[in-house]
Structures are given as C-alpha cells and as structure tokens.
Design a protein around this motif. Structure first.
Motif, PDB file in Angstrom:
ATOM      1  N   GLU A   1       0.830  -1.209   0.000  1.00  0.00           N
ATOM      2  CA  GLU A   1       0.000   0.000   0.000  1.00  0.00           C
ATOM      3  C   GLU A   1       0.860   1.253   0.000  1.00  0.00           C
ATOM      4  O   GLU A   1       0.567   2.230  -0.688  1.00  0.00           O
ATOM      5  CB  GLU A   1      -0.928   0.000   1.227  1.00  0.00           C
TER       6      GLU A   1
ATOM      7  N   GLU B   1     -10.079   4.521  -0.773  1.00  0.00           N
ATOM      8  CA  GLU B   1     -10.283   3.363   0.099  1.00  0.00           C
ATOM      9  C   GLU B   1     -11.563   3.563   0.917  1.00  0.00           C
ATOM     10  O   GLU B   1     -12.393   2.669   1.048  1.00  0.00           O
ATOM     11  CB  GLU B   1      -9.073   3.205   1.016  1.00  0.00           C
ATOM     12  N   GLU B   2     -11.703   4.771   1.455  1.00  0.00           N
ATOM     13  CA  GLU B   2     -12.849   5.107   2.287  1.00  0.00           C
ATOM     14  C   GLU B   2     -14.157   5.034   1.499  1.00  0.00           C
ATOM     15  O   GLU B   2     -15.124   4.403   1.920  1.00  0.00           O
ATOM     16  CB  GLU B   2     -12.641   6.520   2.857  1.00  0.00           C
TER      17      GLU B   2
ATOM     18  N   LEU C   1     -14.748   3.624  -1.570  1.00  0.00           N
ATOM     19  CA  LEU C   1     -15.045   2.328  -2.180  1.00  0.00           C
ATOM     20  C   LEU C   1     -15.453   1.286  -1.151  1.00  0.00           C
ATOM     21  O   LEU C   1     -16.359   0.494  -1.386  1.00  0.00           O
ATOM     22  CB  LEU C   1     -13.833   1.833  -2.982  1.00  0.00           C
ATOM     23  N   SER C   2     -14.808   1.297   0.007  1.00  0.00           N
ATOM     24  CA  SER C   2     -15.113   0.264   0.993  1.00  0.00           C
ATOM     25  C   SER C   2     -16.532   0.437   1.519  1.00  0.00           C
ATOM     26  O   SER C   2     -17.155  -0.520   1.981  1.00  0.00           O
ATOM     27  CB  SER C   2     -14.099   0.301   2.136  1.00  0.00           C
TER      28      SER C   2
ATOM     29  N   TRP D   1     -19.109  -1.066  -1.699  1.00  0.00           N
ATOM     30  CA  TRP D   1     -19.205  -2.402  -2.267  1.00  0.00           C
ATOM     31  C   TRP D   1     -18.293  -3.353  -1.508  1.00  0.00           C
ATOM     32  O   TRP D   1     -17.175  -2.976  -1.117  1.00  0.00           O
ATOM     33  CB  TRP D   1     -18.786  -2.322  -3.746  1.00  0.00           C
ATOM     34  N   LEU D   2     -18.752  -4.571  -1.346  1.00  0.00           N
ATOM     35  CA  LEU D   2     -17.996  -5.550  -0.588  1.00  0.00           C
ATOM     36  C   LEU D   2     -16.670  -5.891  -1.274  1.00  0.00           C
ATOM     37  O   LEU D   2     -15.647  -6.088  -0.639  1.00  0.00           O
ATOM     38  CB  LEU D   2     -18.840  -6.817  -0.430  1.00  0.00           C
ATOM     39  N   TYR D   3     -16.725  -5.939  -2.611  1.00  0.00           N
ATOM     40  CA  TYR D   3     -15.528  -6.358  -3.351  1.00  0.00           C
ATOM     41  C   TYR D   3     -14.726  -5.152  -3.860  1.00  0.00           C
ATOM     42  O   TYR D   3     -14.118  -5.186  -4.912  1.00  0.00           O
ATOM     43  CB  TYR D   3     -15.921  -7.267  -4.515  1.00  0.00           C
ATOM     44  N   TRP D   4     -14.757  -4.078  -3.083  1.00  0.00           N
ATOM     45  CA  TRP D   4     -14.106  -2.834  -3.489  1.00  0.00           C
ATOM     46  C   TRP D   4     -12.628  -3.014  -3.787  1.00  0.00           C
ATOM     47  O   TRP D   4     -12.073  -2.350  -4.641  1.00  0.00           O
ATOM     48  CB  TRP D   4     -14.278  -1.769  -2.406  1.00  0.00           C
ATOM     49  N   GLN D   5     -12.008  -3.964  -3.072  1.00  0.00           N
ATOM     50  CA  GLN D   5     -10.562  -4.119  -3.250  1.00  0.00           C
ATOM     51  C   GLN D   5     -10.202  -4.528  -4.675  1.00  0.00           C
ATOM     52  O   GLN D   5      -9.153  -4.177  -5.180  1.00  0.00           O
ATOM     53  CB  GLN D   5     -10.001  -5.132  -2.252  1.00  0.00           C
TER      54      GLN D   5
ATOM     55  N   PHE E   1     -10.348  -1.421  -6.738  1.00  0.00           N
ATOM     56  CA  PHE E   1      -9.223  -0.606  -6.294  1.00  0.00           C
ATOM     57  C   PHE E   1      -7.911  -1.134  -6.872  1.00  0.00           C
ATOM     58  O   PHE E   1      -7.086  -0.383  -7.387  1.00  0.00           O
ATOM     59  CB  PHE E   1      -9.183  -0.634  -4.763  1.00  0.00           C
TER      60      PHE E   1
END
Ligand SMILES: Nc1ncnc2c1ncn2[C@@H]1O[C@H](COP(=O)(O)OP(=O)(O)OP(=O)(O)O)[C@@H](O)[C@H]1O
Ligand SMILES: [Mg+2]
Lengths: 311, 269
Positions: free
Chosen positions: A245, A272-273, A275-276, A279-283, A286
C-alpha cells in the motif's frame, strides 16, 4: 506559481486547519482520518526517498511502521511512558534494522531486491507474531500515549494531530534539503547510471546504504506516531500488503517530487474510504485502478499537476 | 623498468567462457605519453581498459599504477588516484542537466559526499569548475539542459568534459570519436591535441587519422594479445601488424614519405 505549487499550499493550509474545522462541525472521525493520513504520508514520503530518488523498490517499508509502534507499545507494557525514549528507541532500532538488512538487500538488484526486502519485513512480522508476551497475533494494547512533559499532551487528539502535522512539514523540508544536497545528487546519479557513478569515484553502495538507513529511520518515527494514534499495535501493521500500500501511495502521487507521495496518500485513503463503503468487493476495483495508475500514469498525480514527465 | 613508467601491466589475463579476451598482456605506459591501443573489432581493447579501470577484474596478472598494485582495487577508488575514463558507448546520467553531470565528476573528487544540507546546484565549488570544463569542450551553452535528449556529438563532448573536469593524471579514452561525423571528430582530435603533454592518455581508437595524429606510441592488440608496441612510424611499417590488421586500415591513411624504420618495434608473440 505553478499548479503544483498551489495544490501543495492548499493541502498544507487545509491540513493546518483540520482541528478548528473539526471542532466546528463536531466530528471527531474526521480528525482521526486526518491523523492517520498525516502519519501514513510521513511513511510514504520516507519511502519515496529510496523508491523515487534511489530507485530502490523496497517492499518491506511497513516493517519500520511496526518497529516504531512496538517501540512505543513494549515500553508502555512495562509502564515506561517517556516519549523521548520511545522515539529514540523507534528511530535507533529502525536505523540498525535498515543498516543490517540494507547491507544484504543492496547487494541485489531489481526483482531480487524487492523480494529480499519483503522477506526481511516478513521476518519481523513473524517474529512479533511468535512473541506471546506482547500479544502475538492479537497485538498489544497501548494503555497510555507517550509522555512529553506537561507542554505536549498526546492524549488530546488535536495536540497529537498537530505533532504529526508539524512532523510531516519538518520531514518534507528535511528530505527536500537532502535530495538537493551533494548526497542527494549521488543518490540520483546512482539511480540514473550506477556504473558511471562508480567510475567517477563514488562508492555508490555506501551512499545507497546511508539513504536506505535514513528512510527507514524516518519511517520508524512515523511508526511511533502510529502506535500513539491507534493505542494498539499488532503484527498486521507490517504485513507485506501494508508495504504494498505504501508503494501504491508513492507511485500514485508521483515519485518525481518530495511532496508527490502526500498527494498519493490522500487519494489512496480517500478512495479506500469511499469504495469500501460502496461495495464488498471494493478491493478488486481498487486493485485494477492501482495497476492502471502504475502502468499508464508514469509520474503519478504530481507529474499531471506539473505537466512534466521526466522519469 | 624506469621511473617514467606510470602504469605497468604484466601478464594480464581475462577470459570469457574459456575464450581469452585479454591474453598475457604486458605493457608499460609512460608518464605523459599518448599511448594508442588499436586492433580489429573484438580484439579486447575495451576489455583491457575495463580491467585498468576496475570495471572488470582480471583472472591473472598484475596492474601497477605509480608503483602501487591496483589489480583488484575497486573501480570507485581508482579515480582518487587520478584515473579517469570515457566510455565507448556514451555513459552519462540522462535525467540530469549537462552541468549536473560534470558537477558530479567534480564532486566525486572533492572529498566525501555525506553532505545533506546545502544545495549542490548552487555550490560554486562544484558549478564553477564544472562550467570551466564545459567551456573547454564547447558545451557551455547547453549547461542547463537535461543531458538525455542532446545529440550524439554533444553526448561525446559531455563525456569528455566529465573526464577532463578533475584534471586527471591518467585518462583512458575508449573510442572518443565513435559514431562522430568528420567535423566533430576533427574537433575532438584537436581538443586531444591540446591535452597532449599535460597528462597521460591511453587512447583506444579505430580512426587511424586520430591515432597517427596523436599517438606517441601505439600498441596493436589482436585476439587479446599484444602483437606489437612501438612508435607510429615503426608500427606503420611493421610487417606483422600490416598482415594482422593495419593492411587495409592504412590504405586510407596518407603515407608519410621517408617514415621507414625510425622506431623499434617490440614483438611479443
Ligand atoms: N562481458 C562479456 N562477456 C562475454 N564476452 C565478452 C564480454 N565483453 C567482451 N567480451 C568478448 O571479449 C572479446 C573482446 O571484446 P572487447 O569489447 O574488449 O573488444 P574491442 O577490442 O573493444 O572491440 P571493439 O573494437 O568492437 O570495441 C570479444 O570477443 C567479446 O565478444
Ligand atoms: Mg571496444
């Protein structure tokens, strides 16, 4: 003034005004976010000294955050709360760790360097996981923050914030001086053409090692701030994903300037803030975004602001 | 040999995968001479220079500089003895300015660089002499430009400025006119002509005009071996050299009348 200059000033002014704004809107969460941001920005700025200016792509920089935080947590565990001592331990242990591992890592290049820096960081990670006394996997609660006499009370969230903020400013200034100094020229020369620097008479290995130690020491200091901020330290803080990161923050912001990583850190944490929460699958999204940035926006936000693409 | 020997090479040997690139080279470089090293492509000229400068380490043999054994001395220490080299393939720092490139050459010799505070770009002690060196090669107008995008000829001039900036005792030039047009290369030869006599020069060169214009002595390398060393006239008329290498090269060079056998040629193999 350039666009980049305006943005730099604007960011600094906004950061300086965070506590009064927060007290107006009465939202402590913003102050927490800002403190975390400033601390991670210090870490990213220190990483950029080696990554951007020295092309030493360390995948283990989060280890210093952990070392710095444990340097607060472990003394506090024994009811030693002297902040000066905490910072001394954080920085000196980080320096020694950087020196010893740097001697090994800097003998390698490219992917090997990335892998071996990561390996050393994971060693520290597993070392703390295995020490039951200090909470192992579960981490360690820091009962009280570092004490700096009656003048600076870190238990006050605004004071803690300002300590972090002033630290960031001083470190930005310090690194700006370093990269323009003779030492900085050697580091950047070795980035551009190391064999040539050697044939000019520079022992590039030693200069790079010194640079590696400086970056690690600064990040160790950031770690001490982080431990104070979170009141809690666990090995998870120095997991290799954390190092990754930090790299993204630096690359996103741009490796070409001292301030770039600060911008990168802000955008990283902001996304990060957002997107998280969405949605659950934001990572996944990202991750794709970050890869695109690395591939296509070579100089990061910074070069976009200055309209310059040097390297 | 005698006290005039600056650099002495004895029985130097270096092989790449079993093939000798430097084969039992024994050679003395005299103080303040221009010593040209010539030979066909792949003769081992660059390999030899690289060993003299510490970029490559020899497998066997010895190199002494001013009487001190420097055979295995790391590359970064040799410049501090007064050695400087240029590269056959231009080697500069592309993302720095022309002035910064030369300033680094000065800085390398100006004590340690563990100086973290003062700006190097505004340090008169670095930029002053660097500017001087740029003037010497006629590149002062480009001082503030980023070095990378400059022309090939300008790169070669910069390379030369970096070599000369620190007034070295021994200069090793690996094909300074490589890839240059006639005009640039004439200018380079003239610049070297000026240098001649003020320092010792080892000159690797394919351009026979340059070699015969500048060299006090010439060594001919073929397949890693020294096949002859001597004065230019003697080398020119040497039968072995003509057969092995110079024959076709010399056709191009205007023959100097009466340059019979004024020098002596030492045959090594
Ligand atoms: N790093 C290396 N690894 C393997 N072989 C090498 C290496 N460097 C040089 N050689 C080989 O050693 C021999 C001598 O090469 P060198 O570059 O010294 O020749 P040269 O005389 O400088 O040639 P040129 O006139 O083309 O510059 C060649 O056969 C070359 O292929
Ligand atoms: Mg060559």
């Amino acid at each position: 003034m350039t666009l980049r200059g305006w943005v730099t000033c604007a960011v600094i002014v906004v950061l300086a005004l965070v506590p009064p704004i927060v007290s107006l809107v009465d939202n402590a969460f913003i102050l927490d976010m800002a403190t975390r941001f400033v601390i991670l920005a210090i870490a990213a700025v220190s990483l950029n000294l080696i990554l951007g200016y020295g092309r030493m792509i360390s995948f283990g920089h989060a280890a210093y955050l952990g070392i710095g935080a444990y340097a607060v947590g472990i003394p506090a565990y024994y009811e030693v709360y002297n902040g000066y001592l905490h910072i001394l331990i954080a920085m000196s242990v980080s320096a020694v760790f950087a020196l010893v591992t740097g001697i090994v890592c800097l003998r390698t290049r490219g992917v090997n360097f990335i892998m071996i820096t990561m390996a050393f960081a994971q060693m520290v990670f597993f070392a703390f996981v295995s020490i039951e006394e200090y909470g192992g996997d579960d981490g360690l609660v820091i009962e009280m923050r570092s004490e700096f006499g009656s003048l600076i009370d870190l238990e006050n969230a605004s004071v803690l914030y300002y300590v972090c903020f002033v630290s960031l400013l001083l470190i930005l200034y310090l690194i700006r001086r370093i990269v323009r100094s003779r030492f900085g020229m050697v580091i950047q020369g070795a980035r551009g053409n190391e064999p040539r620097m050697q044939s000019l008479g520079f022992d590039t290995f030693r200069y790079k090692l010194a640079c590696y130690v400086i970056a690690g020491t600064i990040c160790g200091y950031a770690g001490a701030l982080l431990g104070n901020f979170t009141n809690f330290i666990s090995p998870e803080m120095m997991d290799w994903t954390r190092s990754g990161e930090l790299i993204f923050m630096v690359v996103l912001g741009g490796t070409g300037s001292v301030f770039g990583p600060v911008l990168g850190t802000s955008v990283f944490l902001f996304l990060e803030e957002i997107l998280s929460g969405l949605w659950l699958y934001w990572q996944l999204v990202f991750g794709v975004f970050l890869i695109l940035v690395v591939l296509f926006a070579k100089g990061g936000i910074d070069s976009w602001l200055s309209g310059r693409r040097t390297h | 040999m005698n006290s005039d020997v600056l650099l002495s090479i004895s029985d130097l040997y270096k092989a790449f995968g079993g093939v000798a690139a430097t084969n039992q080279v024994t050679l003395d470089i005299l103080d303040r001479e221009v010593h040209a090293i010539i030979g066909p492509n792949g003769a081992g000229k660059t390999t030899l220079v690289s060993q003299l400068t510490g970029v490559l380490m020899p497998d066997a043999g010895q190199i002494t500089f001013k009487g001190n054994d420097i055979t295995y001395m790391p590359a970064h220490r040799r410049p501090h003895l007064g050695m400087a080299r240029s590269f056959q393939i231009t080697s500069i720092i592309h993302d720095m300015t022309v002035l910064e490139n030369v300033a680094l050459a000065i800085q390398a010799k100006a004590g340690h660089s563990y100086r973290f505070w003062r700006s190097a770009d505004s340090d008169q002690n670095l930029t002053g002499p660097a500017m001087e060196a740029l003037r010497g090669v006629g590149l002062e107008a480009q001082a503030m430009q980023i070095a990378g995008p400059l022309s090939h000829g300008e790169h070669r001039q910069l390379e030369m400025a970096m070599v000369m900036a620190t007034a070295p005792v021994l200069v090793l030039l690996d094909e300074p006119t490589a890839g240059m047009g006639q005009e640039d290369s004439t200018r380079m030869i003239a610049a070297l002509q000026v240098l001649k006599g003020s320092c010792t020069i080892i000159l690797v060169e394919h351009d026979m005009d340059a070699v015969f214009a500048l060299a006090d002595r010439i060594t001919v390398l073929v397949e890693g071996r020294v096949i002859a060393t001597g004065k230019p006239d003697a080398i020119r008329s040497d039968e072995t050299v003509r057969q092995a290498y110079l024959g076709e090269e010399l056709e191009a060079v205007t023959d100097v009348p009466g340059s019979g056998s004024s020098g002596t040629v030492r045959h090594v193999c």
